[in-house]
Design a protein around this motif. Structure first.
Motif, short mmCIF file in Angstrom:
data_model
loop_
_atom_site.label_atom_id
_atom_site.label_comp_id
_atom_site.label_asym_id
_atom_site.label_seq_id
_atom_site.Cartn_x
_atom_site.Cartn_y
_atom_site.Cartn_z
N SER A 372 10.61 -21.36 -6.73
CA SER A 372 11.11 -21.32 -8.11
C SER A 372 10.15 -20.55 -9.00
N GLY A 373 9.35 -19.66 -8.40
CA GLY A 373 8.25 -19.08 -9.13
C GLY A 373 8.42 -17.62 -9.50
N THR A 374 7.28 -17.01 -9.86
CA THR A 374 7.24 -15.64 -10.36
C THR A 374 6.56 -14.74 -9.33
N PRO A 375 6.88 -13.46 -9.34
CA PRO A 375 6.16 -12.52 -8.47
C PRO A 375 4.70 -12.38 -8.87
N ILE A 376 4.37 -12.75 -10.10
CA ILE A 376 2.96 -12.70 -10.54
C ILE A 376 2.13 -13.66 -9.69
N ALA A 377 2.60 -14.90 -9.61
CA ALA A 377 1.86 -15.91 -8.85
C ALA A 377 1.76 -15.52 -7.38
N SER A 378 2.85 -15.01 -6.82
CA SER A 378 2.83 -14.61 -5.40
C SER A 378 1.82 -13.49 -5.16
N TRP A 379 1.75 -12.55 -6.08
CA TRP A 379 0.83 -11.43 -5.92
C TRP A 379 -0.62 -11.91 -5.90
N PHE A 380 -0.98 -12.79 -6.82
CA PHE A 380 -2.35 -13.27 -6.85
C PHE A 380 -2.67 -14.18 -5.67
N MET A 381 -1.69 -14.90 -5.16
CA MET A 381 -1.91 -15.69 -3.95
C MET A 381 -2.26 -14.76 -2.78
N ASN A 382 -1.55 -13.65 -2.67
CA ASN A 382 -1.81 -12.70 -1.58
C ASN A 382 -3.19 -12.05 -1.70
N GLU A 383 -3.64 -11.79 -2.92
CA GLU A 383 -4.90 -11.09 -3.13
C GLU A 383 -6.12 -12.01 -3.11
N ALA A 384 -5.93 -13.30 -3.22
CA ALA A 384 -7.05 -14.24 -3.39
C ALA A 384 -7.93 -14.30 -2.15
N ASP A 385 -9.23 -14.54 -2.37
CA ASP A 385 -10.12 -14.81 -1.24
C ASP A 385 -10.65 -16.25 -1.27
N PHE A 483 17.54 -18.56 -20.44
CA PHE A 483 16.15 -19.03 -20.53
C PHE A 483 15.26 -18.09 -21.32
N ASP A 484 15.69 -16.85 -21.48
CA ASP A 484 14.98 -15.96 -22.40
C ASP A 484 15.14 -16.46 -23.83
N ASP A 499 17.03 -30.62 -14.41
CA ASP A 499 17.80 -31.19 -13.31
C ASP A 499 17.52 -30.40 -12.03
N VAL A 500 18.43 -30.48 -11.06
CA VAL A 500 18.28 -29.83 -9.77
C VAL A 500 19.45 -28.89 -9.56
N GLY A 501 19.18 -27.72 -8.98
CA GLY A 501 20.24 -26.76 -8.72
C GLY A 501 19.81 -25.36 -9.11
N ASN A 502 20.78 -24.44 -9.17
CA ASN A 502 20.47 -23.07 -9.57
C ASN A 502 19.78 -23.02 -10.92
N ASN A 503 20.20 -23.91 -11.83
CA ASN A 503 19.59 -23.93 -13.16
C ASN A 503 18.09 -24.17 -13.07
N THR A 504 17.67 -24.95 -12.08
CA THR A 504 16.26 -25.29 -11.92
C THR A 504 15.46 -24.08 -11.44
N TYR A 505 15.98 -23.38 -10.44
CA TYR A 505 15.30 -22.18 -9.96
C TYR A 505 15.17 -21.15 -11.07
N SER A 506 16.24 -20.98 -11.84
CA SER A 506 16.20 -19.99 -12.92
C SER A 506 15.21 -20.41 -14.00
N PHE A 507 15.18 -21.70 -14.30
CA PHE A 507 14.22 -22.19 -15.29
C PHE A 507 12.80 -21.89 -14.83
N GLY A 508 12.50 -22.14 -13.55
CA GLY A 508 11.16 -21.89 -13.04
C GLY A 508 10.77 -20.43 -13.15
N ARG A 509 11.70 -19.53 -12.88
CA ARG A 509 11.40 -18.10 -12.90
C ARG A 509 11.32 -17.53 -14.31
N TYR A 510 12.29 -17.90 -15.14
CA TYR A 510 12.50 -17.17 -16.38
C TYR A 510 11.94 -17.83 -17.63
#
Length: 657
Positions: A372-385, A483-484, A499-510
């Motif tokens: 349910s996250g952002t590409p920002i967080a994923s990028w820094f996870m990949n780069e972290a030491d 969510f914008d 709640d739970v569902g598509n709305n939740t994933y979108s809330f996490g991202r946006y």
């Protein structure tokens, strides 16, 4: 007629035709009122056989024109003028009450009300209030009436607040959200049998997310315990798995101590505590004193060992690209965590349950990590030491990279290395850990400027989010648009229940947080959580100064809201200041997506919905329906301005999440 009785009006002569009986109430006394042969009579409404309501029975004519009041349950008869039975069963007779008719109004005379006799449940509910329990969500019913009256008396004293719900599942979800938000338990009240079992989903939500809750369930009388009695199930066994503490209240129990143990388990263990109240025990007289938490709990700061602090400092100083991942368990240590991140120039990623613990507007914030996250967080996870995790549970939805060196800090030792080994497990309170390491950290000089990289990554992501609006068609509104707008309009101190569902994933991202608190059904992931959780959050705004005046926003899809829609009438009844954002795509969109991803046919996920905006209006709330993106902001702004419950129904496209 005059004496020392209290004369209480129970109706008008026109209310009861000749030859009929009815139940009336004078003070709290239930009375069978009868009208026959031009006469009026009043007797105790409870048949001595099994307590059947005589006022729901009938008047029968016997030999010689004798009138009898017949119990509707098993046919026992009583003379309305004397209360005596005709014979053939136990000669108990019924209590009679004098009647006075004044200008067509019927008055029944009662003896002056005696002082309230203190009961077992009075002792226990007073003890509960002494432990700081401020709120009860529940449903009053036939097997919890004695307990309910004790709660009533404490509400009159101002020591408790009570919210009567429409479904017990909503009560436990509300209590769970209340516990997640405040760290303090609320109670949920039910009858025996189905009322108690209806609590289960919300209690499991509380248990797996470590939220304190106190469950109070009625039970059948002790003499009919066992298979076959109406609504009798073994509640101790039924609640054994979901509760840290579960006990049946008996006449021989140490009642104040039993409630103290229940409250202590809920608070200290951050878990579910459960008490079973047999019907007959609830009203047993008791002269015992209530108790409280004095001398029962100590301080809760667990300071990490010196060796662990030294190793952590060494690893953090050596790392070139350290990151922090914080979960819901880090809630109370937010200032200390941010100070640590600022000292070493590290990005702060959150789990989905930890969303909002650092505002997305903060320079160190990297957003949510995982599905349910952002590409920002994923990028820094990949780069972290080096990864420093604080209060996280390593759920598979989060995706913390286990192959990298990890420092894990948690106050609960069983959480350390729970799913796999970590480089340095540290047992201690997160705030104490941060305060211990920060003075020894060397800072970010000579290392990559991750804060500048964060700003660049946020700019890239915000452009990409905006570009997704080009995908929108006439099928429905894009979740980003919802969510914008909400990111711009939600007050910075709002409490948001998701709640739970598509709305939740979108809330996490946006949705970009600015300091809001976010509540969700984390580990259980239970659909239907959103609106009842909003009710729990609203109750907290009434009970604690730290939350007073804060706006409550709840979010769900049409599937989630459909689980407990009638709780909107509960919100109207109590004028709860909740704004509900409902994304209506006409289906269980998350499940449709999973069916397609798994190459299954999409089957039985379509929903037949009413107009939820019209439903809100019928319930007495504000309701507005949005079908075009351009109208979202004005509709949300209008709903947020309502001082009471409001619902915005937004017609969305299930594919645009």
């Amino acid at each position: 007629m005059s004496d020392d009785r209290d004369w209480i009006s129970v109706g008008h002569v026109d209310d009861l035709p000749e030859g009929r009986v009815k139940t009336v109430t004078a003070r709290t006394v239930s009375i069978c009122l009868s009208h026959f042969d031009g006469q009026w009579a009043a007797m105790d409404n409870h048949c001595p056989h099994q307590g059947g309501p005589l006022g729901e029975g009938s008047i029968e004519k016997g030999e010689g024109g004798q009138c009898w009041i017949r119990c509707p349950w098993h046919g026992w008869d009583f003379d309305p003028l004397t209360g005596a039975p005709p014979g053939g069963h136990e000669d108990t007779g019924q209590t009679l009450y004098p009647i006075d008719i004044r200008e067509g109004e019927i008055f029944v005379g009662l003896e002056p009300e005696p002082p309230h006799e203190r009961t077992v449940t009075d002792v226990m509910v007073e003890t509960m209030a002494n432990w700081g329990i401020k709120r009860v969500f529940g449903m009053v019913g036939h097997s919890n009436l004695g307990l309910s009256d004790a709660i009533r008396l404490q509400t009159l004293e101002g020591n408790l607040g009570y919210i009567g719900i429409r479904h017990e599942g909503a009560a436990s979800f509300a209590a769970s959200a209340y516990g997640k938000l405040t760290g303090r338990p609320a109670a949920c009240l039910t009858i025996a049998g189905p009322g108690a079992t209806n609590l289960m989903t919300g209690l499991w939500d509380a248990k797996v997310d470590r939220a304190p809750v106190l469950a109070l369930t009625g039970q059948v009388q002790t003499q009919v315990f066992g298979p076959g009695a109406f609504q009798d199930i073994d509640l101790s066994q039924a609640f054994a798995a979901v509760s840290r503490f579960s006990q049946t209240v008996l006449t021989s129990s140490n009642h104040a101590e039993l409630m103290s143990l229940a409250c202590k388990n809920a608070i200290v263990e951050r878990d579910v505590a459960h008490l079973v109240f047999p019907d007959d025990v609830q009203t047993v007289p008791s002269a015992a004193d209530a108790r409280g938490p004095e001398g029962r709990t100590g301080g809760h700061t667990v300071t990490p060992s010196t060796d662990d602090i030294s190793k952590a400092v060494e690893m953090l100083n050596a790392a070139q690209r350290p990151i922090l991942v914080i979960g819901h368990g880090a809630l109370e240590a937010r200032p200390q965590i941010i100070a640590l991140a600022e000292k070493i120039g590290a990005p702060v990623l959150t789990t989905f349950k930890g969303k909002g613990l650092i505002a997305d507007t903060h320079p160190n914030a990297a957003g949510v990590l995982g599905r349910s996250g952002t590409p920002i967080a994923s990028w820094f996870m990949n780069e972290a030491d080096l990864i420093l995790t604080l209060g996280t549970s390593f759920a598979n939805h989060t995706g913390i990279e286990r192959s990298k060196p990890i420092i894990q800090v948690d106050f609960e030792r069983m959480q350390l290395g729970k799913f796999h080994p970590v480089a340095l497990p540290v047992w201690g309170e997160i705030g104490a850990f941060c305060e211990a390491v920060v003075p020894a950290l060397s800072g970010a000089d000579g290392k990559p400027d991750q804060i500048a990289e964060l700003a660049e990554r946020w700019e890239i992501w915000r452009k990409e989010k905006t570009s997704r609006m080009a995908e929108e068609t006439e099928k429905g509104i894009h979740a980003f648009a919802v969510f914008d707008a909400l990111s711009r309009l939600a007050p910075e101190d709002a409490i948001i229940a998701c709640d739970v569902g598509n709305n939740t994933y979108s809330f996490g991202r946006y949705f970009e947080t600015k300091g809001q608190r976010v509540l969700m059904s984390g580990y259980l992931g239970s659909i239907g959580f959103g609106f009842p959780a909003g009710m729990g959050a609203w109750a907290a705004t009434q009970d604690f100064d730290e939350y007073k005046g804060r706006k409550v926003i709840s979010i769900s899809g049409d599937g989630g809201f459909g689980q407990y829609p009638w709780e909107l009438t509960t919100a109207v009844k109590h004028n709860m200041n909740i704004t509900h954002i409902l994304l209506n795509n006409g289906e269980l969109g998350k499940i449709s997506k999973e069916q397609r991803a798994g190459e299954w046919p999409v089957w039985e996920t379509g929903l037949h919905n009413p107009s939820f905006a019209a439903f809100a209006k019928i319930c007495g709330a504000h309701g507005e329906k949005v079908v075009h993106s351009k109208d979202i902001a004005s509709a949300i702004e209008k709903a947020l301005a309502v001082d009471g419950p409001a619902l915005v129904e937004i017609m969305t496209d299930a594919d645009l999440v």
